[in-house]
Motif scaffolding. Structure first.
Motif, PDB file in Angstrom:
ATOM      1  N   ASP A   1       0.818  -1.214   0.000  1.00  0.00           N
ATOM      2  CA  ASP A   1       0.000   0.000   0.000  1.00  0.00           C
ATOM      3  C   ASP A   1       0.852   1.266   0.000  1.00  0.00           C
ATOM      4  O   ASP A   1       0.392   2.328  -0.398  1.00  0.00           O
TER       5      ASP A   1
ATOM      6  N   THR B   1       3.759   0.987  -7.896  1.00  0.00           N
ATOM      7  CA  THR B   1       3.047  -0.269  -8.120  1.00  0.00           C
ATOM      8  C   THR B   1       1.543  -0.070  -8.093  1.00  0.00           C
ATOM      9  O   THR B   1       0.831  -0.581  -8.955  1.00  0.00           O
ATOM     10  N   GLN B   2       1.057   0.675  -7.119  1.00  0.00           N
ATOM     11  CA  GLN B   2      -0.390   0.863  -7.019  1.00  0.00           C
ATOM     12  C   GLN B   2      -0.913   1.654  -8.210  1.00  0.00           C
ATOM     13  O   GLN B   2      -2.034   1.424  -8.671  1.00  0.00           O
ATOM     14  N   SER B   3      -0.123   2.544  -8.758  1.00  0.00           N
ATOM     15  CA  SER B   3      -0.528   3.292  -9.950  1.00  0.00           C
ATOM     16  C   SER B   3      -0.511   2.405 -11.181  1.00  0.00           C
ATOM     17  O   SER B   3      -1.432   2.427 -11.995  1.00  0.00           O
TER      18      SER B   3
ATOM     19  N   ARG C   1      -0.772  -0.823 -11.332  1.00  0.00           N
ATOM     20  CA  ARG C   1      -1.747  -1.918 -11.234  1.00  0.00           C
ATOM     21  C   ARG C   1      -3.100  -1.581 -11.857  1.00  0.00           C
ATOM     22  O   ARG C   1      -3.871  -2.492 -12.131  1.00  0.00           O
ATOM     23  N   THR C   2      -3.369  -0.330 -12.095  1.00  0.00           N
ATOM     24  CA  THR C   2      -4.642  -0.007 -12.737  1.00  0.00           C
ATOM     25  C   THR C   2      -4.672  -0.498 -14.181  1.00  0.00           C
ATOM     26  O   THR C   2      -5.743  -0.617 -14.752  1.00  0.00           O
ATOM     27  N   GLY C   3      -3.511  -0.796 -14.772  1.00  0.00           N
ATOM     28  CA  GLY C   3      -3.481  -1.248 -16.155  1.00  0.00           C
ATOM     29  C   GLY C   3      -2.636  -2.476 -16.417  1.00  0.00           C
ATOM     30  O   GLY C   3      -2.738  -3.098 -17.465  1.00  0.00           O
TER      31      GLY C   3
ATOM     32  N   GLN D   1      -0.973  -6.143 -14.627  1.00  0.00           N
ATOM     33  CA  GLN D   1      -0.924  -7.059 -13.490  1.00  0.00           C
ATOM     34  C   GLN D   1       0.471  -7.030 -12.886  1.00  0.00           C
ATOM     35  O   GLN D   1       1.474  -7.131 -13.597  1.00  0.00           O
TER      36      GLN D   1
ATOM     37  N   ASP E   1      -4.793 -14.828  -9.337  1.00  0.00           N
ATOM     38  CA  ASP E   1      -3.984 -13.852 -10.081  1.00  0.00           C
ATOM     39  C   ASP E   1      -3.050 -14.562 -11.050  1.00  0.00           C
ATOM     40  O   ASP E   1      -2.867 -14.132 -12.177  1.00  0.00           O
TER      41      ASP E   1
END
Length: 162
Positions: free
Chosen positions: A124, A129-131, A133-135, A137, A157
């Protein structure tokens, strides 16, 4: 704590597909990027490699931050390995399809304080990575100093990526 307003960087073409990337108005040494042959000369990492490095670096730094929060200095030095998988989109163009990151700790899990809490929260903290991951995997595995897998991608996953 104030919000970080962001940053800028500048690329200057050196020759063909080779660029010098200047960060923070030249306050850091430039980074040389290039495309691999036959398109470029392969004199530096290309954008897909930089993306993989950015995700792995951010995850490693986030894990380090979470470990240090609980005074786990014995987990260092950390090591990260990213495997970037390219895939073709419906139009036949190459895209980054998946990034798998392995994070290796120097210590055994049993030697670490609050390791369950560390593993539950460190991703978190990772803005890259969190950005991404929206597009794309991103699968994360954490391995301790005795080669025990402490965290692995969810089975569902892995099936999606296969």
């Amino acid at each position: 704590m104030s919000e970080d307003p962001g940053f800028s960087l500048e690329l200057r073409q050196q020759a063909d597909y080779r660029f010098a990337v200047e960060f923070d108005a030249g306050q850091l040494p430039p980074l040389l990027t290039d495309e691999p042959p036959p398109l470029g000369g392969g004199t530096g990492p290309n954008p897909a490699r930089l993306l993989g490095a950015a995700v792995a670096n951010c995850l490693a730094a986030s894990l380090l931050f979470a470990l240090r929060k609980f005074k786990n200095n014995n987990a260092e030095p950390l090591r990260a390995r990213a495997t970037v998988t390219l895939a073709r989109n419906p139009q036949g163009r190459l895209r980054v399809g998946r990034i798998a990151v392995e994070l290796h700790l120097a210590a055994a899990a049993r030697e670490l304080r609050a390791i369950d809490r560390v593993l539950a929260q460190f991703e978190d903290f990772c803005i890259v990575t969190q950005s991404v991951r929206t597009g794309i995997q991103v699968d994360v595995t954490v391995i301790d100093g005795e080669a025990a897998v402490l965290k692995a991608p969810a089975e569902s996953d892995a099936l999606v990526a296969g």
